[in-house]
Design a protein around this motif. Sequence first.
Motif, mmCIF file in Angstrom:
data_model
loop_
_atom_site.group_PDB
_atom_site.id
_atom_site.type_symbol
_atom_site.label_atom_id
_atom_site.label_comp_id
_atom_site.label_asym_id
_atom_site.label_seq_id
_atom_site.Cartn_x
_atom_site.Cartn_y
_atom_site.Cartn_z
ATOM 1 N N ASP A 27 -1.951 45.666 52.341
ATOM 2 C CA ASP A 27 -1.393 46.107 53.620
ATOM 3 C C ASP A 27 -2.458 46.947 54.319
ATOM 4 O O ASP A 27 -2.908 47.957 53.777
ATOM 5 C CB ASP A 27 -0.131 46.938 53.350
ATOM 6 N N VAL A 28 -2.879 46.533 55.525
ATOM 7 C CA VAL A 28 -3.970 47.219 56.219
ATOM 8 C C VAL A 28 -3.474 48.143 57.335
ATOM 9 O O VAL A 28 -4.256 48.625 58.145
ATOM 10 C CB VAL A 28 -5.008 46.212 56.791
ATOM 11 N N ARG A 29 -2.165 48.432 57.339
ATOM 12 C CA ARG A 29 -1.627 49.326 58.367
ATOM 13 C C ARG A 29 -1.990 50.782 58.076
ATOM 14 O O ARG A 29 -2.459 51.115 56.989
ATOM 15 C CB ARG A 29 -0.102 49.177 58.451
ATOM 16 N N GLU A 30 -1.732 51.634 59.044
ATOM 17 C CA GLU A 30 -2.016 53.063 58.886
ATOM 18 C C GLU A 30 -0.935 53.737 58.039
ATOM 19 O O GLU A 30 0.154 53.201 57.865
ATOM 20 C CB GLU A 30 -2.104 53.737 60.266
ATOM 21 N N ASP A 31 -1.249 54.941 57.552
ATOM 22 C CA ASP A 31 -0.343 55.664 56.654
ATOM 23 C C ASP A 31 1.063 55.802 57.224
ATOM 24 O O ASP A 31 2.051 55.586 56.533
ATOM 25 C CB ASP A 31 -0.891 57.069 56.357
ATOM 26 N N GLU A 32 1.146 56.178 58.515
ATOM 27 C CA GLU A 32 2.473 56.415 59.096
ATOM 28 C C GLU A 32 3.255 55.117 59.233
ATOM 29 O O GLU A 32 4.485 55.131 59.245
ATOM 30 C CB GLU A 32 2.374 57.141 60.440
ATOM 31 N N GLU A 33 2.568 53.978 59.317
ATOM 32 C CA GLU A 33 3.258 52.695 59.408
ATOM 33 C C GLU A 33 3.829 52.282 58.050
ATOM 34 O O GLU A 33 4.967 51.823 57.964
ATOM 35 C CB GLU A 33 2.306 51.604 59.905
ATOM 36 N N VAL A 34 3.041 52.439 56.981
ATOM 37 C CA VAL A 34 3.538 52.018 55.670
ATOM 38 C C VAL A 34 4.614 52.963 55.152
ATOM 39 O O VAL A 34 5.388 52.599 54.288
ATOM 40 C CB VAL A 34 2.402 51.878 54.624
ATOM 41 N N ALA A 35 4.685 54.158 55.719
ATOM 42 C CA ALA A 35 5.731 55.098 55.310
ATOM 43 C C ALA A 35 7.113 54.508 55.579
ATOM 44 O O ALA A 35 8.077 54.844 54.896
ATOM 45 C CB ALA A 35 5.564 56.427 56.047
ATOM 46 N N ALA A 36 7.205 53.595 56.550
ATOM 47 C CA ALA A 36 8.486 52.975 56.892
ATOM 48 C C ALA A 36 8.834 51.834 55.948
ATOM 49 O O ALA A 36 9.908 51.260 56.044
ATOM 50 C CB ALA A 36 8.446 52.475 58.337
ATOM 51 N N GLY A 37 7.921 51.502 55.039
ATOM 52 C CA GLY A 37 8.220 50.462 54.062
ATOM 53 C C GLY A 37 7.102 49.447 53.938
ATOM 54 O O GLY A 37 6.455 49.094 54.918
ATOM 55 N N MET A 38 6.900 49.013 52.701
ATOM 56 C CA MET A 38 5.886 48.014 52.406
ATOM 57 C C MET A 38 6.510 46.917 51.551
ATOM 58 O O MET A 38 7.552 47.116 50.941
ATOM 59 C CB MET A 38 4.725 48.634 51.601
ATOM 60 N N ILE A 39 5.832 45.785 51.473
ATOM 61 C CA ILE A 39 6.236 44.734 50.547
ATOM 62 C C ILE A 39 5.977 45.268 49.137
ATOM 63 O O ILE A 39 4.909 45.839 48.885
ATOM 64 C CB ILE A 39 5.440 43.442 50.816
ATOM 65 N N PRO A 40 6.927 45.129 48.215
ATOM 66 C CA PRO A 40 6.733 45.659 46.861
ATOM 67 C C PRO A 40 5.428 45.171 46.234
ATOM 68 O O PRO A 40 5.048 44.020 46.404
ATOM 69 C CB PRO A 40 7.944 45.122 46.094
ATOM 70 N N ASP A 41 4.749 46.078 45.543
ATOM 71 C CA ASP A 41 3.506 45.804 44.814
ATOM 72 C C ASP A 41 2.287 45.596 45.704
ATOM 73 O O ASP A 41 1.213 45.276 45.198
ATOM 74 C CB ASP A 41 3.651 44.604 43.860
ATOM 75 N N ALA A 42 2.427 45.748 47.011
ATOM 76 C CA ALA A 42 1.256 45.608 47.876
ATOM 77 C C ALA A 42 0.350 46.836 47.725
ATOM 78 O O ALA A 42 0.831 47.948 47.520
ATOM 79 C CB ALA A 42 1.684 45.456 49.337
ATOM 80 N N LEU A 43 -0.948 46.594 47.802
ATOM 81 C CA LEU A 43 -1.906 47.692 47.851
ATOM 82 C C LEU A 43 -2.011 48.154 49.296
ATOM 83 O O LEU A 43 -1.873 47.349 50.216
ATOM 84 C CB LEU A 43 -3.291 47.216 47.390
ATOM 85 N N HIS A 44 -2.287 49.443 49.483
ATOM 86 C CA HIS A 44 -2.453 49.949 50.841
ATOM 87 C C HIS A 44 -3.909 50.346 51.053
ATOM 88 O O HIS A 44 -4.390 51.289 50.438
ATOM 89 C CB HIS A 44 -1.532 51.157 51.079
ATOM 90 N N ILE A 45 -4.602 49.561 51.879
ATOM 91 C CA ILE A 45 -5.969 49.911 52.283
ATOM 92 C C ILE A 45 -6.008 49.792 53.808
ATOM 93 O O ILE A 45 -6.048 48.684 54.346
ATOM 94 C CB ILE A 45 -7.028 48.979 51.649
ATOM 95 N N PRO A 46 -5.964 50.921 54.518
ATOM 96 C CA PRO A 46 -5.976 50.849 55.990
ATOM 97 C C PRO A 46 -7.191 50.061 56.488
ATOM 98 O O PRO A 46 -8.259 50.098 55.877
ATOM 99 C CB PRO A 46 -6.056 52.316 56.423
ATOM 100 N N MET A 47 -7.009 49.364 57.601
ATOM 101 C CA MET A 47 -8.054 48.493 58.130
ATOM 102 C C MET A 47 -9.390 49.212 58.246
ATOM 103 O O MET A 47 -10.431 48.653 57.901
ATOM 104 C CB MET A 47 -7.624 47.951 59.497
ATOM 105 N N GLY A 48 -9.377 50.447 58.696
ATOM 106 C CA GLY A 48 -10.617 51.187 58.882
ATOM 107 C C GLY A 48 -11.343 51.536 57.591
ATOM 108 O O GLY A 48 -12.501 51.955 57.617
ATOM 109 N N GLU A 49 -10.662 51.357 56.444
ATOM 110 C CA GLU A 49 -11.271 51.696 55.151
ATOM 111 C C GLU A 49 -11.695 50.458 54.364
ATOM 112 O O GLU A 49 -12.228 50.581 53.260
ATOM 113 C CB GLU A 49 -10.276 52.517 54.312
ATOM 114 N N ILE A 50 -11.448 49.267 54.925
ATOM 115 C CA ILE A 50 -11.720 48.025 54.183
ATOM 116 C C ILE A 50 -13.176 47.958 53.727
ATOM 117 O O ILE A 50 -13.459 47.665 52.564
ATOM 118 C CB ILE A 50 -11.348 46.785 55.026
ATOM 119 N N THR A 51 -14.129 48.240 54.616
ATOM 120 C CA THR A 51 -15.536 48.102 54.213
ATOM 121 C C THR A 51 -15.898 49.107 53.133
ATOM 122 O O THR A 51 -16.584 48.762 52.175
ATOM 123 C CB THR A 51 -16.476 48.261 55.426
ATOM 124 N N ALA A 52 -15.408 50.338 53.254
ATOM 125 C CA ALA A 52 -15.738 51.376 52.264
ATOM 126 C C ALA A 52 -15.070 51.101 50.917
ATOM 127 O O ALA A 52 -15.590 51.494 49.875
ATOM 128 C CB ALA A 52 -15.323 52.745 52.788
#
Length: 103
Positions: A27-52
Amino acid sequence: MNNNIPQITPQELRQRLETGSDLVLIDVREDEEVAAGMIPDALHIPMGEITARQDEIPADAEIIFICRSGARSQRVCEYLVQSGYNVANLSGGMIEWNETQED
């Protein structure tokens, strides 16, 4: 724009998850977006952090990228496919995922 990115619908993704497909969801959304819910077992890596954080993304897995509408995850897919990753974009993003949810 690279239109060769495979798309997966929320319905297809649900079926694949229910049958135990070996998928990595990111899931590449921002922290405040995933706070509303994510697909179970998804990893959270915001789009701006993908390269790092690219070393956290398994190079040998099938990876489904997720965002709110499918636009940001599409851009992440276009970026990573150049590095040889096996990617697909959740078409319609979490908006469609939530609309197709079965109770």
